[in-house]
Design a protein around this motif. Structure first.
Motif, short mmCIF file in Angstrom:
data_model
loop_
_atom_site.label_atom_id
_atom_site.label_comp_id
_atom_site.label_asym_id
_atom_site.label_seq_id
_atom_site.Cartn_x
_atom_site.Cartn_y
_atom_site.Cartn_z
N VAL A 123 0.85 -1.20 0.00
CA VAL A 123 0.00 0.00 0.00
C VAL A 123 0.89 1.25 0.00
N ALA A 124 0.29 2.38 -0.36
CA ALA A 124 1.06 3.61 -0.57
C ALA A 124 1.35 4.36 0.71
N ASP A 125 2.50 5.01 0.73
CA ASP A 125 2.86 5.96 1.78
C ASP A 125 2.68 7.39 1.29
N ARG A 126 3.01 7.64 -0.01
CA ARG A 126 2.88 8.99 -0.58
C ARG A 126 2.94 8.89 -2.11
N GLU A 127 2.45 9.96 -2.75
CA GLU A 127 2.39 10.01 -4.21
C GLU A 127 2.99 11.31 -4.71
N TYR A 128 3.61 11.25 -5.89
CA TYR A 128 4.23 12.42 -6.51
C TYR A 128 3.72 12.56 -7.95
N ALA A 129 3.43 13.78 -8.36
CA ALA A 129 3.01 14.05 -9.73
C ALA A 129 3.43 15.45 -10.12
N PRO A 130 3.66 15.72 -11.40
CA PRO A 130 4.04 17.08 -11.83
C PRO A 130 2.92 18.08 -11.52
N THR A 131 3.30 19.26 -11.06
CA THR A 131 2.29 20.29 -10.82
C THR A 131 1.60 20.68 -12.12
N GLU A 132 2.28 20.49 -13.23
CA GLU A 132 1.67 20.75 -14.53
C GLU A 132 0.45 19.85 -14.73
N TRP A 133 0.53 18.60 -14.24
CA TRP A 133 -0.65 17.74 -14.30
C TRP A 133 -1.70 18.19 -13.29
N LEU A 134 -1.28 18.46 -12.06
CA LEU A 134 -2.23 18.82 -11.02
C LEU A 134 -3.06 20.03 -11.41
N GLU A 135 -2.43 20.98 -12.08
CA GLU A 135 -3.10 22.24 -12.41
C GLU A 135 -3.81 22.22 -13.75
N GLU A 136 -3.26 21.46 -14.73
CA GLU A 136 -3.78 21.55 -16.09
C GLU A 136 -4.23 20.22 -16.68
N GLY A 137 -3.86 19.10 -16.08
CA GLY A 137 -4.19 17.81 -16.66
C GLY A 137 -3.59 17.63 -18.04
N ASP A 138 -2.34 18.05 -18.20
CA ASP A 138 -1.67 18.02 -19.50
C ASP A 138 -1.20 16.61 -19.84
N SER A 139 -1.91 15.96 -20.76
CA SER A 139 -1.58 14.58 -21.09
C SER A 139 -0.39 14.46 -22.03
N GLU A 140 0.05 15.57 -22.62
CA GLU A 140 1.20 15.50 -23.52
C GLU A 140 2.53 15.47 -22.78
N GLU A 141 2.65 16.26 -21.73
CA GLU A 141 3.95 16.44 -21.09
C GLU A 141 4.01 16.06 -19.62
N SER A 142 2.88 15.71 -19.01
CA SER A 142 2.94 15.53 -17.55
C SER A 142 2.13 14.35 -17.01
N ASP A 143 1.71 13.43 -17.86
CA ASP A 143 0.90 12.32 -17.37
C ASP A 143 1.78 11.17 -16.90
N MET A 144 2.53 11.44 -15.82
CA MET A 144 3.33 10.41 -15.17
C MET A 144 3.37 10.70 -13.68
N ALA A 145 3.54 9.65 -12.88
CA ALA A 145 3.54 9.83 -11.43
C ALA A 145 4.30 8.69 -10.78
N ALA A 146 4.71 8.92 -9.54
CA ALA A 146 5.37 7.89 -8.74
C ALA A 146 4.60 7.72 -7.44
N VAL A 147 4.49 6.48 -7.01
CA VAL A 147 3.86 6.15 -5.73
C VAL A 147 4.90 5.43 -4.88
N VAL A 148 5.22 6.00 -3.73
CA VAL A 148 6.15 5.36 -2.80
C VAL A 148 5.35 4.48 -1.86
N LEU A 149 5.70 3.22 -1.80
CA LEU A 149 4.98 2.23 -1.02
C LEU A 149 5.56 2.08 0.37
N SER A 150 4.74 1.60 1.29
CA SER A 150 5.24 1.21 2.60
C SER A 150 5.87 -0.18 2.51
N PRO A 151 6.93 -0.45 3.26
CA PRO A 151 7.51 -1.79 3.23
C PRO A 151 6.49 -2.83 3.69
#
Length: 373
Positions: free
Chosen positions: A211-239
């Motif tokens: 399960v997840a501890d935290r998530e990261y995504a570009p602010t460009e996605w958070l603000e604009e939903g830009d699928s060309e340049e920012s539709d990627m993210a990382a999820v850091v899991l708990s051990p």
């Protein structure tokens, strides 16, 4: 023409949870660099595991999905192209090799590429009609999995994701539209109750549940939903209480981020619930395509999206596009993001599958993850 995101949910059988995890870290990660947003999970791993009842798992795979679209004639790179030269575009690179599981871990994965998948792929110049990934203990079956989550309105959903090399040893890579609405809603747009099941197949959990501890995504996605340049993210899991760090236990894909778009012998993998001219996909089976990636728009030097011929659709979102599997050093170069659809009928136009550009935003996200370790 519109660009359609690939978030999905499709019919499945009930799934029982397995593999307890250690409590989430109470430490707050260091401040993220400019251009990256982070969300810290508030529920304990035990609460998240209890949340995912068999009924909720079924709903996550069968519920109607959110599917934002962008008119093709109004995409960011095309607007920018009018007044910006290719030389002025900022391109940032980062790379890391794939890693083997630690000695004595529960599985041995990256040292032996799945013979059935690799032999079939190597014998064909292109596999655009997605094929099943056979159950095995080797790439990509182990390090790719299903990512379950709850959207802000309480709707459960599912995407695809893969373990990526990081200093945390507990990170997965996916699409930004699998972690946040991308509608400018800020903190209110983050998803929750993330649960990752590597090697998921027909309701089975062969390598446990994280399960997840935290998530990261570009602010460009958070603000604009830009699928060309920012539709990627990382999820850091708990051990995991049972398995420890996911990277140590089953290995991880490396990465190669930059402005390069043309790669030979590339795989794309995910859990499609539907596809182009397909009626046999249900989100329960990991599937793959094989071939070359290419520049999504050769006439626009600012559009560095990756394109592959692959008929996977909704549910494959966030699954990795990666190279190097045939030489035992698989590296992520993109993540399944969207396809093109007709602006009037909303029907998918062809079997092209796209990834957002994986340069500056992708580098910023993975750097934020590594800085938090």
């Amino acid at each position: 023409m519109k660009l359609k995101l690939l978030t999905t949910t499709a019919a499945c059988t009930a799934v029982l949870l397995a593999g307890l995890v250690a409590p989430a870290s109470a430490a707050v990660p260091a401040a993220t660099p400019s251009g990256v947003g982070v969300d810290i999970e508030t529920k304990s791993p035990e609460e998240v595991l209890a949340y995912w009842t068999p009924e909720r798992m079924k709903r996550a795979l069968a519920a109607p999905e959110r599917l934002p679209s962008v008119p093709a004639g109004n995409v960011k790179s095309e607007r920018a192209f009018a007044g910006t030269s290719a030389a002025e575009a900022e391109h940032v690179t980062a790379s890391a090799d794939a890693v083997q599981p630690a000695a004595g871990a529960a599985s041995s994965t990256l040292s032996t590429v799945s013979s059935s998948v690799s032999a079939q792929a190597a014998a064909a110049a292109d596999i655009a009609v997605a094929q099943d990934v056979p159950a095995s203990t080797s790439i990509p079956n182990v390090v790719v999995g299903k990512l379950f989550y709850t959207e802000p309105d309480g709707s459960p959903g599912a995407c695809s994701a893969s373990v990526i090399v990081s200093d945390t040893a507990n990170t997965i890579w996916t699409a930004a539209h699998c972690v946040h609405l991308g509608d400018g809603s800020g903190d209110a747009g983050w998803f929750s109750n993330f649960q990752f099941i590597p090697g998921y197949k027909d309701g089975q959990e062969p390598w446990g549940v994280w399960v997840a501890d935290r998530e990261y995504a570009p602010t460009e996605w958070l603000e604009e939903g830009d699928s060309e340049e920012s539709d990627m993210a990382a999820v850091v899991l708990s051990p995991s209480d049972t398995y420890g760090n996911i990277q140590d236990n089953i290995g991880a894909l490396g990465y190669q981020f930059g402005s390069v778009t043309d790669y030979d012998e590339a795989f794309t993998v995910g859990y499609p619930g539907e596809g182009y001219n397909r009626t046999d996909m249900d989100g329960e089976q990991m599937m793959y395509c094989f071939g070359n990636t290419e520049d999504a728009s050769s006439l626009n030097p600012l559009d560095d999206r990756l394109k592959m011929d692959c008929d996977m659709g909704k549910g494959a979102s966030g699954g990795p596009m990666f190279i190097g599997a045939l030489s035992s050093n698989p590296q992520i170069v993109g993540a399944n993001s969207h396809y093109e659809s007709d602006a009037t009928t909303d029907e998918r136009l062809d079997d092209d599958l796209f990834s957002s550009t994986h340069d500056a935003n992708a580098v910023a996200v993975i750097n934020a993850v590594n800085d938090s370790a």
